[in-house]
Design a protein around this motif. Structure first.
Motif, PDB file in Angstrom:
ATOM      1  N   VAL A 192      48.285  36.334   3.861  1.00 13.23           N
ATOM      2  CA  VAL A 192      47.271  36.578   4.890  1.00 13.23           C
ATOM      3  C   VAL A 192      47.135  35.345   5.777  1.00 13.23           C
ATOM      4  O   VAL A 192      47.200  35.422   7.011  1.00 13.23           O
ATOM      5  N   TYR A 193      46.959  34.208   5.162  1.00 12.76           N
ATOM      6  CA  TYR A 193      46.701  32.966   5.902  1.00 12.76           C
ATOM      7  C   TYR A 193      47.842  32.656   6.882  1.00 12.76           C
ATOM      8  O   TYR A 193      47.624  32.390   8.059  1.00 12.76           O
ATOM      9  N   GLU A 194      49.053  32.704   6.388  1.00 11.40           N
ATOM     10  CA  GLU A 194      50.207  32.354   7.226  1.00 11.40           C
ATOM     11  C   GLU A 194      50.372  33.329   8.395  1.00 11.40           C
ATOM     12  O   GLU A 194      50.664  32.921   9.524  1.00 11.40           O
ATOM     13  N   ASN A 195      50.185  34.599   8.128  1.00 14.30           N
ATOM     14  CA  ASN A 195      50.395  35.581   9.194  1.00 14.30           C
ATOM     15  C   ASN A 195      49.269  35.573  10.218  1.00 14.30           C
ATOM     16  O   ASN A 195      49.507  35.829  11.402  1.00 14.30           O
ATOM     17  N   VAL A 196      48.067  35.284   9.768  1.00 16.75           N
ATOM     18  CA  VAL A 196      46.973  35.128  10.730  1.00 16.75           C
ATOM     19  C   VAL A 196      47.293  33.971  11.675  1.00 16.75           C
ATOM     20  O   VAL A 196      47.179  34.098  12.901  1.00 16.75           O
ATOM     21  N   LEU A 197      47.722  32.846  11.129  1.00 11.88           N
ATOM     22  CA  LEU A 197      48.075  31.703  11.979  1.00 11.88           C
ATOM     23  C   LEU A 197      49.242  32.040  12.899  1.00 11.88           C
ATOM     24  O   LEU A 197      49.243  31.685  14.079  1.00 11.88           O
ATOM     25  N   SER A 198      50.227  32.723  12.355  1.00 12.26           N
ATOM     26  CA  SER A 198      51.400  33.064  13.150  1.00 12.26           C
ATOM     27  C   SER A 198      51.022  33.956  14.330  1.00 12.26           C
ATOM     28  O   SER A 198      51.451  33.722  15.467  1.00 12.26           O
ATOM     29  N   TYR A 199      50.208  34.954  14.078  1.00  7.97           N
ATOM     30  CA  TYR A 199      49.772  35.840  15.167  1.00  7.97           C
ATOM     31  C   TYR A 199      48.925  35.072  16.175  1.00  7.97           C
ATOM     32  O   TYR A 199      49.136  35.163  17.386  1.00  7.97           O
ATOM     33  N   LEU A 200      47.959  34.305  15.688  1.00 10.18           N
ATOM     34  CA  LEU A 200      47.014  33.656  16.597  1.00 10.18           C
ATOM     35  C   LEU A 200      47.686  32.624  17.488  1.00 10.18           C
ATOM     36  O   LEU A 200      47.362  32.510  18.672  1.00 10.18           O
ATOM     37  N   THR A 201      48.628  31.876  16.936  1.00 16.59           N
ATOM     38  CA  THR A 201      49.214  30.811  17.755  1.00 16.59           C
ATOM     39  C   THR A 201      50.039  31.389  18.895  1.00 16.59           C
ATOM     40  O   THR A 201      50.009  30.874  20.019  1.00 16.59           O
ATOM     41  N   THR A 202      50.726  32.465  18.654  1.00 16.62           N
ATOM     42  CA  THR A 202      51.467  33.104  19.748  1.00 16.62           C
ATOM     43  C   THR A 202      50.489  33.728  20.736  1.00 16.62           C
ATOM     44  O   THR A 202      50.682  33.653  21.959  1.00 16.62           O
ATOM     45  N   SER A 203      49.448  34.318  20.237  1.00 16.58           N
ATOM     46  CA  SER A 203      48.465  34.973  21.102  1.00 16.58           C
ATOM     47  C   SER A 203      47.763  33.995  22.029  1.00 16.58           C
ATOM     48  O   SER A 203      47.504  34.302  23.189  1.00 16.58           O
ATOM     49  N   ASP A 204      47.445  32.811  21.519  1.00 15.70           N
ATOM     50  CA  ASP A 204      46.696  31.888  22.363  1.00 15.70           C
ATOM     51  C   ASP A 204      47.533  31.354  23.510  1.00 15.70           C
ATOM     52  O   ASP A 204      47.012  31.060  24.588  1.00 15.70           O
ATOM     53  N   ILE A 205      48.825  31.230  23.308  1.00 18.60           N
ATOM     54  CA  ILE A 205      49.688  30.843  24.428  1.00 18.60           C
ATOM     55  C   ILE A 205      49.704  31.953  25.476  1.00 18.60           C
ATOM     56  O   ILE A 205      49.621  31.701  26.679  1.00 18.60           O
ATOM     57  N   LEU A 206      49.752  33.182  25.008  1.00 17.79           N
ATOM     58  CA  LEU A 206      49.688  34.323  25.935  1.00 17.79           C
ATOM     59  C   LEU A 206      48.368  34.329  26.708  1.00 17.79           C
ATOM     60  O   LEU A 206      48.340  34.578  27.912  1.00 17.79           O
ATOM     61  N   ASN A 211      47.618  46.627   7.888  1.00 19.56           N
ATOM     62  CA  ASN A 211      48.342  47.092   6.704  1.00 19.56           C
ATOM     63  C   ASN A 211      49.478  46.146   6.318  1.00 19.56           C
ATOM     64  O   ASN A 211      49.917  46.154   5.166  1.00 19.56           O
ATOM     65  N   TYR A 212      49.930  45.344   7.286  1.00 16.80           N
ATOM     66  CA  TYR A 212      50.948  44.336   6.959  1.00 16.80           C
ATOM     67  C   TYR A 212      50.318  43.095   6.331  1.00 16.80           C
ATOM     68  O   TYR A 212      50.724  42.654   5.246  1.00 16.80           O
ATOM     69  N   ILE A 213      49.322  42.526   7.013  1.00 14.74           N
ATOM     70  CA  ILE A 213      48.787  41.261   6.473  1.00 14.74           C
ATOM     71  C   ILE A 213      48.032  41.497   5.160  1.00 14.74           C
ATOM     72  O   ILE A 213      47.947  40.607   4.329  1.00 14.74           O
ATOM     73  N   LEU A 214      47.516  42.701   4.969  1.00 15.37           N
ATOM     74  CA  LEU A 214      46.760  43.023   3.741  1.00 15.37           C
ATOM     75  C   LEU A 214      47.465  44.115   2.946  1.00 15.37           C
ATOM     76  O   LEU A 214      46.828  44.978   2.348  1.00 15.37           O
ATOM     77  N   ARG A 215      48.806  44.066   2.947  1.00 15.75           N
ATOM     78  CA  ARG A 215      49.571  45.099   2.223  1.00 15.75           C
ATOM     79  C   ARG A 215      49.225  45.057   0.732  1.00 15.75           C
ATOM     80  O   ARG A 215      49.266  46.067   0.039  1.00 15.75           O
ATOM     81  N   ASP A 216      48.923  43.852   0.246  1.00 16.75           N
ATOM     82  CA  ASP A 216      48.375  43.704  -1.104  1.00 16.75           C
ATOM     83  C   ASP A 216      46.946  43.189  -0.945  1.00 16.75           C
ATOM     84  O   ASP A 216      46.718  42.217  -0.218  1.00 16.75           O
ATOM     85  N   PRO A 217      45.994  43.820  -1.571  1.00 22.26           N
ATOM     86  CA  PRO A 217      44.590  43.464  -1.332  1.00 22.26           C
ATOM     87  C   PRO A 217      44.264  42.038  -1.777  1.00 22.26           C
ATOM     88  O   PRO A 217      44.881  41.505  -2.700  1.00 22.26           O
ATOM     89  N   ILE A 218      43.294  41.452  -1.091  1.00 24.22           N
ATOM     90  CA  ILE A 218      42.732  40.176  -1.552  1.00 24.22           C
ATOM     91  C   ILE A 218      41.264  40.424  -1.852  1.00 24.22           C
ATOM     92  O   ILE A 218      40.678  41.412  -1.392  1.00 24.22           O
ATOM     93  N   LEU A 219      40.695  39.522  -2.578  1.00 28.12           N
ATOM     94  CA  LEU A 219      39.307  39.706  -3.010  1.00 28.12           C
ATOM     95  C   LEU A 219      38.371  39.673  -1.806  1.00 28.12           C
ATOM     96  O   LEU A 219      38.397  38.739  -1.009  1.00 28.12           O
ATOM     97  N   GLY A 220      37.573  40.695  -1.655  1.00 30.68           N
ATOM     98  CA  GLY A 220      36.512  40.672  -0.652  1.00 30.68           C
ATOM     99  C   GLY A 220      36.914  41.039   0.754  1.00 30.68           C
ATOM    100  O   GLY A 220      36.098  40.896   1.678  1.00 30.68           O
ATOM    101  N   TYR A 221      38.153  41.508   0.950  1.00 26.19           N
ATOM    102  CA  TYR A 221      38.569  41.867   2.313  1.00 26.19           C
ATOM    103  C   TYR A 221      39.764  42.812   2.217  1.00 26.19           C
ATOM    104  O   TYR A 221      40.759  42.504   1.554  1.00 26.19           O
ATOM    105  N   SER A 222      39.655  43.948   2.889  1.00 27.84           N
ATOM    106  CA  SER A 222      40.717  44.952   2.792  1.00 27.84           C
ATOM    107  C   SER A 222      41.213  45.353   4.177  1.00 27.84           C
ATOM    108  O   SER A 222      40.538  45.104   5.197  1.00 27.84           O
TER     109      SER A 222
END
Ligand SMILES: [Fe+2]
Ligand SMILES: [Fe+2]
Length: 390
Positions: free
Chosen positions: A122-136, A315-326
């Motif tokens: 989750v952490y890595e993909n959130v960063l990956s998405y956000l960093t590309t998005s902010d340049i856009l 469904n990609y970043i949370l393909r496997d559930p984490i505690l407290g967020y789905s």
């Protein structure tokens, strides 16, 4: 607490907001005119076609200024036609920080020793998405939007926004570097992961459609497309996708994990709330000044496309559930926030009846004042007058 619909408290009476804007803030305009003792109206252009001042012409009249397609001198700030834009600029300057101000030491420990494999995903993909998005986001405002504005008070806030988007990119880079992630892999991930790529492609398509040198906003089709693009970037890209994009990290923060990263995101989110609110206001002003009628199908298609992309992403970043967020939490919260943005835009809610899934999010996203904040910072985050988010 910060009002996410109206961060500057400029619209304390939402029911009358539309009427006020239809008359383009008559009180403000009249008061400004009185104060400046403006001369009699003239039909003479105040600037040449390139916006340059013409010697010997009368001063800029506030009622001649326009968001786009204006002919007044763009090098002259006052009189303000859009005093709210100046308020956004002043307030934006109260949220000043750099990523170096926030202690990330515990995040390194958390990432290496406490996060599960699923949480790291989750952490890595959130960063990956956000960093590309902010340049856009930076390229959209700085290269495609600013040049089309014909009132300098709008451009000045947008110039600050460009700076802030660059700061956000630095912040993600700082997190990626500090945690010790593989930079080339993280930055390239949007080209590899379809669920991230899809969202980036949607934004790129909008941006490329308004990033052409031959655009004439006197052409109704071009104008309509520009309005749709700006509406997408402010209402969805920043207003929903960024807003929602931070929440998985805030859910970790709630459990005492990755608190440095979450604090960085709290600062970014403050900026993004203003960006979305400002952009929505500009879009509404363009619509009023130019009698733009948006095709409901275009709006519906936008919501549907963005919802489908967000579903895939969740469904990609949370393909496997984490505690407290789905994934279901994430998707429903997107729909809930989308309804909020639609209301701000005076549009029908795209997903009526959706309840707030993350009831803790607004509170979690606020930087709490009781926190012993300055222990971890080398500078104060606020300069100038009081910053009230209550
Ligand atoms: Fe940003
Ligand atoms: Fe932004």
């Amino acid at each position: 607490m910060l009002n996410w619909d109206d961060p500057l408290g400029l619209n304390t009476k939402p029911a009358t907001q539309v009427e006020e804007e239809k008359t383009v803030h008559p009180q403000t305009v009249e008061q400004t005119l009185d104060a400046l003792n403006q001369p009699e109206p003239t039909t003479a252009p105040l600037a040449d076609s390139a916006g340059a001042p013409v010697l010997g012409q009368p001063p800029v009249r506030v009622e001649d200024k326009r968001v786009i397609n204006g002919l007044t001198d763009v090098n002259q700030l006052a009189p303000f036609r859009y005093p709210w834009a100046w308020e956004f600029f002043l307030n934006a300057n109260k949220n000043h920080w750099t990523p170096l101000d926030i202690n990330m030491a515990q995040d390194v420990q958390d990432y290496q020793h406490k996060l599960t494999t699923e949480e790291r995903h989750v952490y890595e993909n959130v960063l990956s998405y956000l960093t590309t998005s902010d340049i856009l986001a930076m390229r959209n405002i700085g290269l495609a939007v600013m040049e089309k504005m014909t009132a300098p008070e709008l451009q000045i806030y947008q110039a600050r926004q460009v700076f802030e988007e660059a700061m956000h990119t630095w912040t993600y880079q700082h997190c990626i570097e500090t945690i010790g992630l593989d930079q080339s892999e993280i930055y390239n991930r949007y080209r590899v992961v379809p669920e991230i790529n899809q969202k980036i492609q949607i934004a790129n398509r909008r941006l490329n459609s308004v990033l052409r040198p031959d655009i004439d906003l006197n052409d109704r089709d071009e104008l309509n497309n520009f309005v749709l693009s700006y509406l997408f970037f402010a209402g969805v890209f920043e207003g929903c996708w960024f807003y929602n994009g931070f929440s998985p990290i805030f859910s970790l923060q709630r459990r005492g994990l990755m608190k440095g990263t979450a604090e960085q995101f709290q600062y970014i989110m403050r900026d993004e709330v203003l960006h979305a609110s400002f952009g929505i206001r500009v879009v509404k002003q363009i619509i009023l000044e130019n009698d733009v009628t948006l095709d409901p199908k275009d709006i519906r298609d936008m919501w549907d496309e963005c919802e489908a992309a967000e579903v895939d992403y969740a469904n990609y970043i949370l393909r496997d559930p984490i505690l407290g967020y789905s994934a279901e939490d994430h998707i429903n919260q997107f729909r809930f926030v989308a309804n909020r943005r639609a209301r701000q835009l005076n549009l029908d809610e795209p997903f009526p009846g959706v309840e707030c899934t993350l009831t803790w999010l607004d509170e979690q996203a606020n930087i709490r004042k009781e926190k012993n904040f300055f222990e971890t910072r080398v500078t104060e985050y606020q300069t100038g007058g009081g910053l009230s988010w209550d």
